[in-house]
Design a protein around this motif. Structure first.
Motif, short mmCIF file in Angstrom:
data_model
loop_
_atom_site.label_atom_id
_atom_site.label_comp_id
_atom_site.label_asym_id
_atom_site.label_seq_id
_atom_site.Cartn_x
_atom_site.Cartn_y
_atom_site.Cartn_z
N PHE A 12 -1.17 -2.04 8.64
CA PHE A 12 -1.91 -1.49 7.51
C PHE A 12 -1.01 -0.67 6.58
O PHE A 12 -1.29 -0.55 5.39
CB PHE A 12 -3.08 -0.64 7.99
N ALA A 13 0.07 -0.14 7.11
CA ALA A 13 1.00 0.66 6.29
C ALA A 13 1.71 -0.19 5.24
O ALA A 13 2.23 0.33 4.25
CB ALA A 13 2.03 1.34 7.18
N PHE A 14 1.73 -1.51 5.43
CA PHE A 14 2.40 -2.41 4.49
C PHE A 14 1.46 -2.96 3.43
O PHE A 14 1.89 -3.71 2.55
CB PHE A 14 3.04 -3.58 5.25
N MET A 15 0.21 -2.61 3.49
CA MET A 15 -0.76 -3.19 2.57
C MET A 15 -0.72 -2.47 1.22
O MET A 15 -0.60 -1.25 1.17
CB MET A 15 -2.17 -3.14 3.18
N PRO A 16 -0.83 -3.23 0.13
CA PRO A 16 -0.76 -2.65 -1.21
C PRO A 16 -2.01 -1.87 -1.58
O PRO A 16 -3.02 -1.92 -0.87
CB PRO A 16 -0.59 -3.88 -2.11
N LYS A 17 -1.94 -1.18 -2.72
CA LYS A 17 -3.07 -0.37 -3.17
C LYS A 17 -4.20 -1.22 -3.74
O LYS A 17 -5.36 -0.81 -3.69
CB LYS A 17 -2.60 0.64 -4.22
N GLN A 18 -3.89 -2.39 -4.28
CA GLN A 18 -4.95 -3.20 -4.88
C GLN A 18 -5.93 -3.71 -3.83
O GLN A 18 -5.63 -3.71 -2.64
CB GLN A 18 -4.37 -4.38 -5.67
#
Length: 249
Positions: A190-196
């Motif tokens: 989850f730490a690699f997931m973007p803000k969009q």
């Protein structure tokens, strides 16, 4: 340890139209049983007791179906994507709260049928301590993931356009393998997931693979079919019959 899983069931089922014009893909029947029930049954058979299902297209039908089946005796949560589809990455990010215990979890597309040993896949992930473990095979596919000799994800390829994206260098030729829509994930992803809101899980894997191990779990010896294609429905029925005989449900 309680094993958790997510079922991706929010899609429109465009490839199955007009069968999905009045009902969600998840409730299409194969050999007399809705796809969603088949996936839940297999997850339960392999010991998964807590599930979350994302919904969008005809979401209320799916919820009514689960209520009528008394949630199959499992703890099942719903992740609603009310306004628009969030794609695989966005859908998983929306359900991140369900995996706050920090334990690895399994993700399964609702339109994938196989006799893949889900317990073995999960156990393999625990053994390698990878960031994610992806079920893959050597079947024909336009888009493939590229792995090195140690089964570590290094890139992506479109076989039709020859486009490639390499994120990790390798000493030898990379092996193209098709992703099978079943994977085990460590919540650290989850730490690699973007803000969009809307994005693909494959893009997240490629970003993470530059610094972390995303591992292949080959299953060429198993039956597998994408039921999202109308031409595969007849063969899917044969797989369901074989599954019931093999697994005893």
């Amino acid at each position: 340890m309680t094993m958790k899983a997510m079922i991706f069931a929010a899609g429109f089922g465009t490839r199955l139209y007009p069968l999905t014009a009045t009902r969600p893909k998840a409730l299409l029947e194969v050999h007399g049983t809705p796809l969603l029930e088949l996936i839940i049954t297999r997850l339960r058979w392999y010991g998964f007791r807590e599930l979350i299902i994302n919904v969008h297209h005809f979401a209320d039908q799916i919820i009514q179906f689960l209520e009528a089946r008394q949630y199959f005796g499992l703890e099942i949560q719903i992740s609603r994507e009310n306004d628009h589809l969030l794609d695989t990455g966005g859908g998983l990010k929306c359900a991140a709260w369900f995996f706050a215990d920090g334990a690895p979890f399994l993700v399964h597309n609702v339109d994938i049928l196989s006799d893949l040993d889900l317990r073995a896949l999960y156990a393999s992930h625990l053994h390698t301590k990878a960031l994610a473990t992806l079920a893959v095979s050597t079947r024909p596919s336009t888009r493939c993931l590229l792995f090195n000799q140690d089964s570590v994800l290094c890139g992506w390829q479109n076989r039709q356009t020859q486009e490639q994206k390499i994120v990790r260098l390798a000493d030898a030729e990379l092996l193209p393998l098709a992703f099978s829509g079943v994977h085990v994930i460590d919540p650290a992803l989850f730490a690699f997931m973007p803000k969009q809101e809307v994005f693909s899980i494959i893009d997240v894997y490629l970003q993470a693979a530059a610094t972390h191990r995303i591992i292949a779990f080959p299953h060429d010896h198993t039956r597998w079919i994408d039921v999202g294609k109308k031409e595969n429905l007849a063969r899917a029925s044969e797989i369901v019959q074989a599954l019931r005989q093999k697994e005893g449900w």
